[in-house]
Design a protein around this motif. Structure first.
Motif, PDB file in Angstrom:
ATOM      1  N   LEU A   2     -39.000 -55.761 -16.406  1.00  0.00           N
ATOM      2  CA  LEU A   2     -39.683 -56.887 -16.895  1.00  0.00           C
ATOM      3  C   LEU A   2     -41.301 -56.738 -17.328  1.00  0.00           C
ATOM      4  O   LEU A   2     -41.857 -55.841 -16.794  1.00  0.00           O
ATOM      5  N   HIS A   4     -44.452 -58.332 -17.741  1.00  0.00           N
ATOM      6  CA  HIS A   4     -45.271 -59.421 -17.249  1.00  0.00           C
ATOM      7  C   HIS A   4     -46.553 -59.602 -18.049  1.00  0.00           C
ATOM      8  O   HIS A   4     -47.154 -58.629 -18.231  1.00  0.00           O
ATOM      9  N   SER A  18     -49.043 -64.295  -8.307  1.00  0.00           N
ATOM     10  CA  SER A  18     -47.608 -64.729  -8.574  1.00  0.00           C
ATOM     11  C   SER A  18     -46.910 -63.488  -9.079  1.00  0.00           C
ATOM     12  O   SER A  18     -45.858 -63.034  -8.905  1.00  0.00           O
ATOM     13  N   LYS A  21     -46.250 -60.836  -6.733  1.00  0.00           N
ATOM     14  CA  LYS A  21     -45.209 -61.519  -5.599  1.00  0.00           C
ATOM     15  C   LYS A  21     -43.720 -61.178  -6.306  1.00  0.00           C
ATOM     16  O   LYS A  21     -42.737 -60.789  -5.787  1.00  0.00           O
ATOM     17  N   PHE A  22     -43.725 -61.662  -7.542  1.00  0.00           N
ATOM     18  CA  PHE A  22     -42.478 -61.557  -8.098  1.00  0.00           C
ATOM     19  C   PHE A  22     -42.029 -60.585  -8.892  1.00  0.00           C
ATOM     20  O   PHE A  22     -41.488 -60.834 -10.138  1.00  0.00           O
ATOM     21  N   SER A  23     -42.555 -59.327  -8.813  1.00  0.00           N
ATOM     22  CA  SER A  23     -42.495 -58.184  -9.578  1.00  0.00           C
ATOM     23  C   SER A  23     -41.542 -57.249  -9.035  1.00  0.00           C
ATOM     24  O   SER A  23     -41.551 -57.168  -7.719  1.00  0.00           O
ATOM     25  N   ASP A  27     -41.643 -52.384 -13.288  1.00  0.00           N
ATOM     26  CA  ASP A  27     -42.140 -53.472 -14.277  1.00  0.00           C
ATOM     27  C   ASP A  27     -43.557 -53.008 -14.888  1.00  0.00           C
ATOM     28  O   ASP A  27     -44.144 -52.179 -14.215  1.00  0.00           O
ATOM     29  N   LYS A  91     -37.418 -57.950 -22.065  1.00  0.00           N
ATOM     30  CA  LYS A  91     -37.670 -59.307 -21.265  1.00  0.00           C
ATOM     31  C   LYS A  91     -38.815 -59.508 -20.769  1.00  0.00           C
ATOM     32  O   LYS A  91     -39.490 -58.632 -20.174  1.00  0.00           O
ATOM     33  N   GLN A  92     -39.553 -60.821 -20.628  1.00  0.00           N
ATOM     34  CA  GLN A  92     -40.781 -61.039 -20.537  1.00  0.00           C
ATOM     35  C   GLN A  92     -40.976 -62.024 -19.832  1.00  0.00           C
ATOM     36  O   GLN A  92     -40.367 -63.190 -19.806  1.00  0.00           O
ATOM     37  N   LYS A  93     -42.068 -62.059 -18.952  1.00  0.00           N
ATOM     38  CA  LYS A  93     -42.602 -63.349 -18.077  1.00  0.00           C
ATOM     39  C   LYS A  93     -43.934 -63.412 -18.182  1.00  0.00           C
ATOM     40  O   LYS A  93     -44.649 -62.588 -17.989  1.00  0.00           O
ATOM     41  N   ALA A  94     -44.228 -64.650 -18.878  1.00  0.00           N
ATOM     42  CA  ALA A  94     -45.671 -65.046 -18.977  1.00  0.00           C
ATOM     43  C   ALA A  94     -45.963 -65.727 -17.836  1.00  0.00           C
ATOM     44  O   ALA A  94     -45.618 -66.919 -17.328  1.00  0.00           O
ATOM     45  N   TRP A  95     -47.212 -65.329 -17.236  1.00  0.00           N
ATOM     46  CA  TRP A  95     -47.690 -65.920 -16.218  1.00  0.00           C
ATOM     47  C   TRP A  95     -48.828 -67.009 -16.354  1.00  0.00           C
ATOM     48  O   TRP A  95     -49.588 -66.662 -17.429  1.00  0.00           O
TER      49      TRP A  95
END
Lengths: 95, 119
Positions: A2, A4, A18, A21-23, A27, A91-95
């Motif tokens: 991922l 981030h 966050s 914690k969620f990595s 990543d 795939k990306q997750k923007a915090w």
């Protein structure tokens, strides 16, 4: 794997916490816009310890005068390199 | 090409910003095309706290719109048990049934879905 992204200062929200914690190992994390203030945040080392690949956008670092505060553990990248990362991590997750 | 699965992540509380409502609109639209799920993280969980009374604020209580998700075929709705605990909440305080997951399972959700959209 991922990618981030953190674009807000971790001094004003939980983005860094966050993200850590969620990595998962392998990543990548990119600091951009006000997210580059993470470079001087006391919890930055948590990401390094978690075996994440940590990057920060050069233009945003320079604009905020943080160029002398960059730890060696963070790789400084240009916009084209950011694009390459996006290709490498679809795939990306923007915090 | 296989259909992509979308995970919508709600992270902001309601009424203070437009994020939550935008996110909800996006799920409802997305669900017309593909499999969608919703994950509430941090203060995002407050969006579905029961008994919101928005009259004095002159704004719409959009929390009830979440009840329509089931009719749109969105049945996978998750939150983080830790974030509930931090706020002294339980799933009983919420307007709709939500699966409360331990922190370790949240990362697996990110792996399970093809696209993650945060609001």
């Amino acid at each position: 794997m991922l990618l981030h992204t953190i674009n807000q200062s971790p001094f004003s929200n939980f983005s860094l916490k966050s993200c850590e914690k969620f990595s998962a190992v392998g990543d990548a994390v990119v600091f951009l816009e006000n997210g580059v203030y993470a470079l001087v945040h006391p919890n930055l080392h948590l990401l390094i310890q978690a075996d994440l690949n940590v990057f920060a956008l050069q233009a945003d670092i320079l604009a905020r005068g943080l160029q002398h505060s960059c730890p060696d553990t963070v790789k400084i990248i240009s916009y084209p390199q950011f694009v390459e990362l996006c290709v490498q991590y679809p795939k990306q997750k923007a915090w | 090409m296989a259909m992509k699965k979308f995970l919508f992540v709600q992270t902001q509380p309601p009424h203070g910003s437009i994020n939550g409502q935008e996110g909800l609109d996006a799920v409802l639209m997305g669900s017309a095309f593909t499999e969608c799920a919703v994950l509430f993280l941090d203060d995002g969980i407050y969006q579905i706290l029961s008994d919101q009374q928005t009259g004095p604020l002159n704004s719409k209580d959009y929390s009830v719109t979440y009840l329509a998700l089931a009719d749109y075929g969105v049945n996978n709705i998750y939150c983080c048990q830790t974030h509930l605990n931090e706020r002294s909440l339980s799933t009983k305080d919420l307007i709709l049934p939500v699966q409360a997951l331990p922190e370790a399972s949240i990362r697996r959700l990110f792996d399970e879905y093809d696209v993650i959209l945060s609001f």
